[in-house]
Each structure stands twice: as C-alpha cells, then as structure tokens.
Design an enzyme around this catalytic site. Sequence first.
Site, mmCIF file in Angstrom:
data_model
loop_
_atom_site.group_PDB
_atom_site.id
_atom_site.type_symbol
_atom_site.label_atom_id
_atom_site.label_comp_id
_atom_site.label_asym_id
_atom_site.label_seq_id
_atom_site.Cartn_x
_atom_site.Cartn_y
_atom_site.Cartn_z
ATOM 1 C CE1 TYR A 32 -3.757 -2.136 0.086
ATOM 2 C CE2 TYR A 32 -2.829 -3.177 1.996
ATOM 3 C CZ TYR A 32 -3.781 -3.311 1.126
ATOM 4 O OH TYR A 32 -4.726 -4.179 1.215
ATOM 5 N N GLY A 34 2.396 4.261 -0.712
ATOM 6 C CA GLY A 34 2.338 5.415 -2.105
ATOM 7 C C GLY A 34 1.166 5.162 -3.048
ATOM 8 C CG HIS A 35 -1.401 1.907 -5.140
ATOM 9 N ND1 HIS A 35 -2.753 1.336 -5.190
ATOM 10 C CD2 HIS A 35 -0.929 1.952 -6.314
ATOM 11 C CE1 HIS A 35 -3.143 1.064 -6.378
ATOM 12 N NE2 HIS A 35 -2.027 1.438 -7.201
ATOM 13 C CG PHE A 36 -4.536 5.713 -4.848
ATOM 14 C CD1 PHE A 36 -3.862 6.520 -5.537
ATOM 15 C CD2 PHE A 36 -4.802 4.241 -5.232
ATOM 16 C CE1 PHE A 36 -3.869 6.365 -7.191
ATOM 17 C CE2 PHE A 36 -4.706 4.080 -6.638
ATOM 18 C CZ PHE A 36 -4.193 5.275 -7.556
ATOM 19 C CB ILE A 41 -6.709 0.731 -4.042
ATOM 20 C CG1 ILE A 41 -7.874 1.434 -3.758
ATOM 21 C CG2 ILE A 41 -7.197 -0.352 -4.799
ATOM 22 C CD1 ILE A 41 -8.422 2.433 -4.839
#
Length: 135
Positions: A32, A34-36, A41
């Site tokens: 996760y 850096g993935h929003f 997500i």
Amino acid sequence: MTEQWHFISHDRDPSDAMAVIRATAPGGSPWYAGHFPENPILPGLAILAMVKEAILGEESVRGTKIRFVGVRRVRFRLPVKPDDGLILSFSRSRQEEKLSYSFQVFLDTKPVCSGLMTAEILAEDCLEEKISEGP
C-alpha cells in the site's frame, strides 16, 4: 523482523483434490506504500502475486516445479482495501510441457479479478543445471 506483504492460506480437504485458498494484505503491508495514501487500494500486481504464490503452493503439493511464462486476459473489476479477505480459485489445464491456469479472485461472492497464467514444467535436471551454473 521483516514486514509481511500478504498472507496466503491453503485449506485442503484430504478426500478432495480441491483447495480453498484465502489471501489478505494487512493494512500495514508495503503493497500500500504510496498507492493512494488517503484511500489505500491493493495494486493489481499484488493480487497477481498472490495468485502466483497460490498456484506455486498447489503445484508443490503435487511435486511439480514450474516457471511462469505469461499472464493474459487479466481483468480487474473491484478495488481491494486493506485487510479485505480474498478467495482465490483456479483451474489447471495441461498441453504437453505447458500448463495454463484460469484464475478468479473473489471478495465474498463479488469478482475482483480474473485472467490466465501460463507456465512451463521444469525437469529436475533443468533445476540442477541452473543451480550449479549460478546467477
């Protein structure tokens, strides 16, 4: 202590050749990062890594060594959030020394992802050569 990227569990009924494979990526997983950050997500690559690991686990039970050579027709249909429990299923077909795995990933009964992974069977001699040759 190393971080756990995801968890896979294989539940096998000894009287049946089928396995129920469950997977989850905990909220603290590096997947996760850096993935929003405001709305985490699970990246599609992480889902494919879980499928690959599940297939490798099932093949190891059979005593078969494989190497993945392709992924096709992948469709992502639903986002996966931290700690969502996934159910992985796949069917295996063989054509000479090639294997195909048609897979589906579900969140409860809702489809998350589907596709096809292909692999080749590795002979024991081939494995020993690669180990002795080194990187």
